[in-house]
Design a protein around this motif. Structure first.
Motif, PDB file in Angstrom:
ATOM      1  N   SER A   1      37.077  47.175  38.702  1.00 38.15           N
ATOM      2  CA  SER A   1      37.446  47.882  37.644  1.00 38.15           C
ATOM      3  C   SER A   1      38.875  47.622  37.035  1.00 38.15           C
ATOM      4  CB  SER A   1      37.155  49.604  37.989  1.00 38.15           C
ATOM      5  OG  SER A   1      37.898  49.716  39.079  1.00 38.15           O
ATOM      6  N   LEU A   2      39.525  47.469  38.164  1.00 40.80           N
ATOM      7  CA  LEU A   2      41.173  46.955  37.655  1.00 40.80           C
ATOM      8  C   LEU A   2      41.401  45.911  36.671  1.00 40.80           C
ATOM      9  CD1 LEU A   2      43.020  48.208  40.925  1.00 40.80           C
ATOM     10  CD2 LEU A   2      42.544  49.490  38.797  1.00 40.80           C
ATOM     11  N   LEU A   3      40.154  44.739  36.656  1.00 43.68           N
ATOM     12  CA  LEU A   3      40.266  43.582  35.991  1.00 43.68           C
ATOM     13  C   LEU A   3      40.073  44.094  34.609  1.00 43.68           C
ATOM     14  CD1 LEU A   3      37.919  41.159  37.920  1.00 43.68           C
ATOM     15  CD2 LEU A   3      40.595  41.179  37.694  1.00 43.68           C
ATOM     16  N   ALA A   4      39.845  45.445  34.060  1.00 39.59           N
ATOM     17  CA  ALA A   4      39.872  45.801  32.686  1.00 39.59           C
ATOM     18  C   ALA A   4      41.105  46.192  32.268  1.00 39.59           C
ATOM     19  CB  ALA A   4      38.987  47.107  32.676  1.00 39.59           C
ATOM     20  N   TYR A   5      42.148  46.283  33.047  1.00 36.93           N
ATOM     21  CA  TYR A   5      43.596  46.157  32.899  1.00 36.93           C
ATOM     22  C   TYR A   5      44.392  44.845  32.903  1.00 36.93           C
ATOM     23  CZ  TYR A   5      42.738  51.217  34.123  1.00 36.93           C
ATOM     24  OH  TYR A   5      42.136  52.421  33.833  1.00 36.93           O
ATOM     25  N   VAL A   6      43.662  43.906  33.177  1.00 33.77           N
ATOM     26  CA  VAL A   6      44.539  42.671  33.252  1.00 33.77           C
ATOM     27  C   VAL A   6      44.264  41.924  31.667  1.00 33.77           C
ATOM     28  CG1 VAL A   6      44.839  40.509  34.340  1.00 33.77           C
ATOM     29  CG2 VAL A   6      44.015  42.282  35.707  1.00 33.77           C
TER      30      VAL A   6
ATOM     31  N   GLY B   1      43.174  46.332  24.264  1.00 37.40           N
ATOM     32  CA  GLY B   1      43.329  45.089  24.223  1.00 37.40           C
ATOM     33  C   GLY B   1      42.179  44.359  25.108  1.00 37.40           C
ATOM     34  N   ALA B   2      42.061  43.045  24.644  1.00 37.18           N
ATOM     35  CA  ALA B   2      41.124  42.228  25.175  1.00 37.18           C
ATOM     36  C   ALA B   2      41.432  41.988  26.620  1.00 37.18           C
ATOM     37  CB  ALA B   2      41.038  40.753  24.726  1.00 37.18           C
ATOM     38  N   SER B   3      40.571  42.282  27.799  1.00 41.75           N
ATOM     39  CA  SER B   3      40.669  42.123  29.172  1.00 41.75           C
ATOM     40  C   SER B   3      40.010  40.942  29.860  1.00 41.75           C
ATOM     41  CB  SER B   3      40.360  43.717  29.704  1.00 41.75           C
ATOM     42  OG  SER B   3      38.715  43.352  29.808  1.00 41.75           O
ATOM     43  N   LEU B   4      40.512  40.478  30.982  1.00 45.14           N
ATOM     44  CA  LEU B   4      40.287  39.698  31.781  1.00 45.14           C
ATOM     45  C   LEU B   4      38.482  40.051  32.268  1.00 45.14           C
ATOM     46  CD1 LEU B   4      40.701  36.761  32.976  1.00 45.14           C
ATOM     47  CD2 LEU B   4      41.237  38.038  35.160  1.00 45.14           C
ATOM     48  N   GLY B   5      38.485  41.092  32.748  1.00 47.51           N
ATOM     49  CA  GLY B   5      37.264  41.479  33.152  1.00 47.51           C
ATOM     50  C   GLY B   5      36.302  41.452  32.077  1.00 47.51           C
ATOM     51  N   ALA B   6      36.260  41.984  30.985  1.00 49.00           N
ATOM     52  CA  ALA B   6      35.131  41.674  29.857  1.00 49.00           C
ATOM     53  C   ALA B   6      35.258  40.224  29.169  1.00 49.00           C
ATOM     54  CB  ALA B   6      35.682  42.622  28.907  1.00 49.00           C
ATOM     55  N   SER B   7      36.025  39.481  29.391  1.00 51.87           N
ATOM     56  CA  SER B   7      36.178  38.031  29.093  1.00 51.87           C
ATOM     57  C   SER B   7      34.942  37.321  29.363  1.00 51.87           C
ATOM     58  CB  SER B   7      37.452  37.581  29.114  1.00 51.87           C
ATOM     59  OG  SER B   7      37.591  36.706  30.401  1.00 51.87           O
ATOM     60  N   GLU B   8      34.552  36.466  28.241  1.00 53.93           N
ATOM     61  CA  GLU B   8      33.573  35.516  28.666  1.00 53.93           C
ATOM     62  C   GLU B   8      33.727  34.353  29.483  1.00 53.93           C
ATOM     63  OE1 GLU B   8      29.935  34.042  28.538  1.00 53.93           O
ATOM     64  OE2 GLU B   8      30.526  36.002  27.391  1.00 53.93           O
ATOM     65  N   ARG B   9      35.272  33.975  29.326  1.00 53.38           N
ATOM     66  CA  ARG B   9      35.616  32.842  30.493  1.00 53.38           C
ATOM     67  C   ARG B   9      35.593  33.451  31.959  1.00 53.38           C
ATOM     68  NH1 ARG B   9      39.161  28.532  29.977  1.00 53.38           N
ATOM     69  NH2 ARG B   9      40.733  29.000  31.498  1.00 53.38           N
ATOM     70  N   PHE B  10      35.873  34.667  32.361  1.00 53.12           N
ATOM     71  CA  PHE B  10      35.480  35.361  33.677  1.00 53.12           C
ATOM     72  C   PHE B  10      34.152  35.496  34.004  1.00 53.12           C
ATOM     73  CE2 PHE B  10      35.165  38.997  36.500  1.00 53.12           C
ATOM     74  CZ  PHE B  10      35.767  38.386  37.546  1.00 53.12           C
TER      75      PHE B  10
ATOM     76  N   SER C   1      43.051  30.634  35.807  1.00 57.15           N
ATOM     77  CA  SER C   1      42.757  29.999  34.578  1.00 57.15           C
ATOM     78  C   SER C   1      42.971  28.680  34.768  1.00 57.15           C
ATOM     79  CB  SER C   1      43.552  30.773  33.491  1.00 57.15           C
ATOM     80  OG  SER C   1      44.961  30.295  33.974  1.00 57.15           O
ATOM     81  N   ASN C   2      43.530  28.122  35.689  1.00 64.53           N
ATOM     82  CA  ASN C   2      43.838  26.784  35.905  1.00 64.53           C
ATOM     83  C   ASN C   2      44.743  26.238  34.718  1.00 64.53           C
ATOM     84  OD1 ASN C   2      42.629  26.361  38.431  1.00 64.53           O
ATOM     85  ND2 ASN C   2      40.618  26.186  37.642  1.00 64.53           N
ATOM     86  N   ALA C   3      45.524  27.049  34.153  1.00 62.71           N
ATOM     87  CA  ALA C   3      46.395  26.545  33.059  1.00 62.71           C
ATOM     88  C   ALA C   3      47.352  25.617  33.617  1.00 62.71           C
ATOM     89  CB  ALA C   3      46.893  27.712  32.329  1.00 62.71           C
ATOM     90  N   ASP C   4      47.912  25.779  34.691  1.00 67.11           N
ATOM     91  CA  ASP C   4      48.811  24.891  35.326  1.00 67.11           C
ATOM     92  C   ASP C   4      48.266  23.927  36.570  1.00 67.11           C
ATOM     93  OD1 ASP C   4      51.457  24.469  35.300  1.00 67.11           O
ATOM     94  OD2 ASP C   4      51.910  25.791  37.053  1.00 67.11           O
ATOM     95  N   TYR C   5      47.027  23.891  36.668  1.00 67.53           N
ATOM     96  CA  TYR C   5      46.387  22.918  37.604  1.00 67.53           C
ATOM     97  C   TYR C   5      46.849  21.694  37.514  1.00 67.53           C
ATOM     98  CZ  TYR C   5      43.176  21.316  40.842  1.00 67.53           C
ATOM     99  OH  TYR C   5      42.544  20.625  42.106  1.00 67.53           O
ATOM    100  N   LEU C   6      46.988  20.826  36.316  1.00 69.05           N
ATOM    101  CA  LEU C   6      47.335  19.451  36.435  1.00 69.05           C
ATOM    102  C   LEU C   6      48.738  19.358  36.699  1.00 69.05           C
ATOM    103  CD1 LEU C   6      45.458  18.279  33.113  1.00 69.05           C
ATOM    104  CD2 LEU C   6      44.536  18.281  35.216  1.00 69.05           C
ATOM    105  N   ASN C   7      49.541  20.115  36.268  1.00 70.01           N
ATOM    106  CA  ASN C   7      51.109  20.158  36.840  1.00 70.01           C
ATOM    107  C   ASN C   7      51.060  20.056  38.408  1.00 70.01           C
ATOM    108  OD1 ASN C   7      51.935  19.681  34.255  1.00 70.01           O
ATOM    109  ND2 ASN C   7      52.136  22.195  33.806  1.00 70.01           N
ATOM    110  N   ARG C   8      50.262  21.173  39.012  1.00 70.58           N
ATOM    111  CA  ARG C   8      50.610  21.182  40.303  1.00 70.58           C
ATOM    112  C   ARG C   8      49.648  20.068  41.059  1.00 70.58           C
ATOM    113  NH1 ARG C   8      47.073  25.550  41.874  1.00 70.58           N
ATOM    114  NH2 ARG C   8      46.781  26.008  39.674  1.00 70.58           N
ATOM    115  N   LEU C   9      49.074  19.419  40.401  1.00 70.83           N
ATOM    116  CA  LEU C   9      48.116  18.425  40.831  1.00 70.83           C
ATOM    117  C   LEU C   9      49.063  17.066  40.975  1.00 70.83           C
ATOM    118  CD1 LEU C   9      45.360  16.998  42.017  1.00 70.83           C
ATOM    119  CD2 LEU C   9      44.834  16.509  39.551  1.00 70.83           C
TER     120      LEU C   9
END
Lengths: 268, 562
Positions: free
Chosen positions: B299-304, B459-468, B486-494
């Motif tokens: 339920s807390l993902l609705a706050y993210v 606001g749009a939450s992670l818990g309700a997002s299509e991506r999640f 989200s892997n937004a930074d994955y390529l940089n870490r790689l």
């Protein structure tokens, strides 16, 4: 000589040599065949192909241009000797040339057609093999490698083709000289194997005296002062009119010598 | 026949076809490395076992993966050259297994783990390439005071390299198989198995059961034998009480109830799926209270906020019970060891912060906790969202903390919610607010709390997002925790991970829309199950590890050659 006879002689030469020409065209792609088999059968080679990306396409195509050029100006010239050696000698040996001489054509015309058709076949066979090799390598890379895209590699392909075209010109000139020399031997010696030996010796002699220059003209400038496994195609096969004109002159002289020998040849 | 005689090239073509056919048969035959069962070469009582099957096949799957494609777009030549270098280093021509055989005594009688690496190469040539590059590197690394002894054991050439200070290592080879260990005895045990003098790991019933979950297509398989581990821990002699304390801790945690643990890693749909299974049908100790923890409601993902970089949501409904069980266990262990107990540590905490950890924090906890990393205008901010049973108790604890530490508390209103800031000794302190019965806290001044309030107010939450939803569509059962990235930074870490192996990779400024990673874990009657889906899992580390070692070895050889 009327137009019909001209067409008939051209058709006869083409019909008699087309399969041989195709076979030699295939043989001039032996490096491609070797690499293809290695890729098909060896995991390491296949892995390298699959690991390629747009960023290394130019490098791979440059490498293909250089490898094919090296093959053409070394082993390829001996192959060419085999191709040219049967131009006249075979017909002299099996006496089929008499059927030709019975027609209303002159001796020099017969030889001119044989030389003309053979020279065009030899130079296209050799010269175009660089472009066809680059094309095949590119198509295989684009089809097999996940990270090679047409949009990302098209420029590298056209860059390799454009620069490879200079190699096509160079190798065509060299092929013309070798073809002309072996053609002369084919007129001089009816036994094909004697002509092959003579052609081989003359190619070896050419390498001894001009081998370093051949490499310098076509390859060395592109590979000198570059990193490991890198080729600077901008400097590949820079055209130089002086040696090209000299090669053209040598080919003409060899052809005229062949005409001279053929005109005086005693045929039984 | 005469026709054939006139056409000698037909014989040439026939000969060429035969030669090509034979060559194709030879090359196309599956290599040993492609169909390995390396447990055949390890003793039945091995404690742990990790196998990487046909590294080249795994590397090919990496090349075809979604992440590597994106990475290659950003690092065109470097990514290809990295793979080609690894390919020609000789290390990809094999399947590897690393096994922990137990604990042995060194020359001075000290106990140390005995680890053996078994590598089965495609052929002898590949094995020799590996030996030349890796073993020579290992040898060179230990030069100076190094002695080498060679002997024949069970038909294998066993080489023992002894380093006076570091203990040395041993290796042996038979055909395309190489054994490498930190102890000669471990290599001999493995060779005994090969010679049929000792049973192999594949005869171990627990192992065989775990192995059924593994298919040939999977790249990595790991196994831990709970009974063997318990045996090793129980048999370790205690010199200064440390081993005894660890033994108590081990049994108290309920780790002795673990029959086996297994791990698999495989490519699926251009991504890596990793599964970790703990078999413990009869749970005890702390493990039992962890298993009894109810699933998270998420339920807390609705706050993210929807665009969060990462979020971890877990159930803490059973936290008080687990806390008490651990406290009791540590009290027993510390008493046995004659050291300070957890009661002392809690008293110290109270003295330093003014907060009674058990009374103010643990008892105020609700059912769920969420830790998220949010996307902010000028970077990122971490936020803690804690579901509360007793909001007043938590508010009191925070006030006590500020008062005890003489920190100034300021208040501001944000969309009808009071956001408080406890000034920090350094930086902007901590912002916190109570939103919907949850504590929301973040670094002061970064705006993380405000973003959570925005999300809570529509606001749009992670818990309700299509991506999640799409990322977690493979989730089965009711998990106790969920991790999202989200892997937004994955390529940089790689890029950062692979950097330094002769190729330069970008480690910043790479943006790609990779599918998010999701991991979850749950308790089952037969044990625990954790599954993750990520761009490349552990494979980049594996490849970077192998190629960096070989790359370094190769560079040294090049320098020596110069």
């Amino acid at each position: 000589m009327n137009r019909e006879i001209l067409k008939a002689m051209f058709w006869k030469e083409w019909r008699e040599t087309r399969w041989k020409w195709l076979a030699f065209a295939f043989a001039f792609h032996l490096p491609l065949l070797f690499v293809g088999l290695s890729v098909a059968l060896r995991d390491e080679w296949r892995f390298d192909l699959l690991a390629m990306s747009d960023g290394v396409t130019a490098m791979a195509l440059g490498f293909a241009v250089v490898v094919q050029s090296i093959f053409l100006i070394t082993a390829g010239l001996f192959l060419l000797a085999f191709f040219a050696v049967g131009s006249v000698g075979a017909e002299l040996e099996n006496q089929s040339i008499f059927f030709l001489l019975e027609r209303p054509v002159r001796r020099w015309q017969v030889l001119l057609f044989k030389y003309g058709v053979g020279a065009v076949q030899a130079t296209t066979c050799v010269g175009l093999s660089i472009l066809s090799t680059v094309t095949v390598v590119y198509v295989v890379m684009a089809a097999a490698a996940t990270n090679v895209t047409l949009a990302g590699s098209r420029e590298a392909f056209s860059y390799a083709l454009m620069n490879g075209a200079r190699g096509t010109v160079w190798t065509a000139f060299i092929a013309l000289v070798v073809y002309s020399a072996t053609f002369l031997f084919s007129v001089l010696f009816e036994k094909w194997w004697i002509a092959v030996i003579a052609g081989g010796i003359s190619i070896a002699g050419m390498f001894y005296y001009f081998g370093a220059m051949l490499f310098e003209w076509i390859i060395n400038r592109a590979t000198r002062n570059t990193g490991d496994d890198e080729v600077n195609l901008d400097l590949y096969g820079q055209l130089d009119p002086v040696p090209m004109l000299l090669m053209l002159a040598a080919s003409a002289a060899l052809y005229l010598a062949a005409q001279y020998a053929f005109a005086r040849k005693e045929m039984r | 026949m005469n026709r054939l005689r006139r056409k000698p090239y037909l014989f040439g073509i026939a000969a060429a076809v035969v030669v090509l056919g034979l060559a194709a048969m030879q090359f196309a035959r599956p290599s040993r490395a492609q169909s390995p069962r390396l447990e055949r070469f390890l003793p039945a009582d091995a404690v742990g076992f990790v196998q990487v099957s046909d590294l080249r096949a795994q590397a090919l799957k990496i090349i075809e993966s979604e992440a590597w494609r994106e990475f290659t777009k950003q690092n065109q030549a470097a990514s290809s050259l990295f793979m080609m270098t690894a390919n020609h280093a000789g290390a990809l021509d094999a399947s590897y297994a690393v096994a922990l055989l137990g604990a042995g005594a060194d020359a001075e009688g000290r106990r140390r783990p005995e680890v053996v690496l078994v590598a089965e190469f495609n052929d002898r040539g590949a094995r020799r390439t590996f030996e030349r590059r890796v073993l020579s590197f290992v040898r060179e690394g230990g030069e100076g005071g190094l002695t080498k002894r060679e002997e024949k054991y069970e038909g294998a050439a066993l080489t023992v390299v002894t380093d006076g200070e570091r203990g040395g290592f041993a290796y042996a080879q038979i055909g395309p198989t190489l054994y490498l260990s930190n102890a000669a005895a471990a290599v001999k045990r493995a060779l005994d198995v090969r010679a049929g003098k000792a049973p192999s790991l594949e005869t171990n019933a627990t192992f065989a059961q775990a192995r059924t979950r593994w298919t040939e297509a999977e790249g990595v398989f790991g196994f831990l034998d709970g009974a063997a581990l318990t045996r090793v821990i129980d048999e370790t002699p205690s010199r200064d009480g440390g081993a005894e304390a660890f033994r108590q801790l081990f049994h108290g945690l309920g780790a002795d109830a673990v029959r086996a643990a297994s791990f698999t890693s495989t490519f699926d749909d251009g991504r890596v799926v990793e599964r970790f299974v703990v078999s413990a049908p009869e749970k005890g100790g702390v493990l039992a209270s962890v298993a009894a923890n109810p699933p998270t409601q998420q339920s807390l993902l609705a706050y993210v906020p929807e665009d969060a970089f990462a979020a971890f949501d877990a159930s803490v409904a059973g936290a008080p019970e687990t806390f008490e069980a651990m406290l009791a266990l540590f009290a027993r262990v510390s008493e046995q060891a004659g050291k300070k107990g957890p009661a002392d540590a809690l008293a110290e905490f109270t003295a330093k912060t003014g907060i009674d950890f058990r009374g103010d924090i643990v008892r105020a906890l609700g059912a769920e906790v969420c830790l998220a990393q949010l996307r902010m205008q000028d970077g990122r901010d971490s936020v803690l969202i804690l579901n509360l049973k007793d909001e007043a108790a938590m508010a009191g604890a925070l006030a006590k903390f500020a008062e005890h530490n003489k920190r100034a508390v300021s208040e501001r209103d944000y969309k009808g919610v009071t956001v408080r800031n406890i000034a920090g000794g350094k930086g902007d302190g901590i912002d916190y607010a109570f939103v919907g019965g949850n504590l929301v806290a973040s670094d002061g001044g970064d705006g993380g709390v405000e973003r959570v309030i925005d999300t809570a107010q529509g606001g749009a939450s992670l818990g309700a997002s299509e991506r999640f939803r799409a990322a977690s569509s493979n989730m089965t059962g009711q998990p106790q925790f969920v991790y999202y990235n989200s892997n937004a930074d994955y390529l940089n870490r790689l890029g950062g991970m692979l950097k330094g192996n002769g190729q330069e990779f970008k480690s910043s400024g790479q943006a790609a829309s990779l599918r998010p990673s999701v991991a979850y874990g749950l308790s089952r009657p037969e044990g625990f199950y954790v599954e993750s889906r990520s761009p490349l899992g552990i494979f980049p580390r594996l490849l970077a590890g192998v190629s960096s070692r070989l790359g370094a070895g190769e560079q040294q050889q090049k320098k020596a050659g110069e």
